[in-house]
Enzyme design. Sequence first.
Site, PDB file in Angstrom:
ATOM      1  CG  ASP A  47      -1.833   1.209   1.236  1.00 29.29           C
ATOM      2  OD1 ASP A  47      -2.942   1.071   0.687  1.00 29.29           O
ATOM      3  OD2 ASP A  47      -1.460   2.286   1.761  1.00 29.29           O
ATOM      4  CE1 TYR A  52       0.806   7.939   2.319  1.00 29.06           C
ATOM      5  CE2 TYR A  52       1.168   5.634   1.820  1.00 29.06           C
ATOM      6  CZ  TYR A  52       0.385   6.630   2.362  1.00 29.06           C
ATOM      7  OH  TYR A  52      -0.803   6.302   2.968  1.00 29.06           O
ATOM      8  CE  LYS A  77      -3.632   4.783   0.406  1.00 31.42           C
ATOM      9  NZ  LYS A  77      -2.224   4.616   0.789  1.00 31.42           N
ATOM     10  CG  HIS A 110      -4.444   9.813   0.032  1.00 35.03           C
ATOM     11  ND1 HIS A 110      -3.101   9.745  -0.211  1.00 35.03           N
ATOM     12  CD2 HIS A 110      -4.605   9.372   1.305  1.00 35.03           C
ATOM     13  CE1 HIS A 110      -2.480   9.271   0.861  1.00 35.03           C
ATOM     14  NE2 HIS A 110      -3.373   9.046   1.799  1.00 35.03           N
TER      15      HIS A 110
END
Length: 279
Positions: A47, A52, A77, A110
């Site tokens: 994930d 990120y 996302k 997200h």
Amino acid sequence: MASSVPALPLNSGTSIPQLGFGVFLVEPKDTQRVVEEAIEVGFRHIDTATGYNNEREVGAAMRASGVPREEIFLTTKLRNDHHRARDVEGAFQRSLDALDAGYIDLYLIHWPMPKVDAYVDTWRTFETFTRDGRAKSIGVSNFLVPHLERLLAETDTVPSVNQVELHPIFQQRELRAFQDRHGILTESWGPLGQGKYDLFGKAPIKDAAAAHSVTPAQVVLRWHVQTGNIVIPKSSSRERMTENFDVFGFELTPEEMAAIDGLDENRRVGGDPMDVNEG
Ligand code: NAD
């Protein structure tokens, strides 16, 4: 201890390993090593998110692992600023390019960012990604019931998953019941409470750990599994990855489950989705 991760059926016709590996706050320089280790330990579900900043390294780890692409379930996302800018197609294509994994198993919005009010339009664009096969399934994250209700009323596709903050202190009962009724799987982020509560010191968790000769973290992850949630703990240490993967060789009793259910304080560690409209 035996470990065999169940595959939960998604409403898209595919399935998702119930236990995955999250990479929030894993530095790009560490990500390839960490994800390769997670795959070695046995994780087959990763994930990540554009936000990120480690998609490229996740994809590199998947390729370096030697595990066939179709054996790994990959989630990413849509970042909030791309969502706000209505740059959905561009953002998705950039994620595909960065990951270089051919397709994405699950693509999520997200955050709903309700004040921006773009999520219905964004979802219609998401629907095109499954039609052309670039995403196998689409879903959402941090959506509240009213946001889900709008997607159900105004679009043609029911999200496969809603990934939300969920742990014994914040159990999301009402949202889970709604999602169960509509065939939307619940995925727990921050499943260990992000270390922000003394979860592991709570008596029902400590006692169950002692009774089964496992760690408190394993008890919490097992509680998610038996509750029916998809769960994606994060750790950069191989020892903890191994521990977190090993939660299918014991079973909490109904009494132990009920005692952990009793820890719910309906309290978040993260942002309230109504208030997250930036980023
Ligand atoms: P988490 O609850 O998984 O907690 C991670 C923390 O727990 C780390 O500090 C880690 O060192 C510690 N930990 C891990 N295993 C442990 C163990 N066995 N014993 C003791 N401590 C242990 O929190 P998280 O990383 O925020 O959530 C997991 C994943 O969920 C993320 O990596 C990310 O993929 C996803 N996520 C999504 C959203 C979203 O908005 N959709 C938000 C946050 C996280």
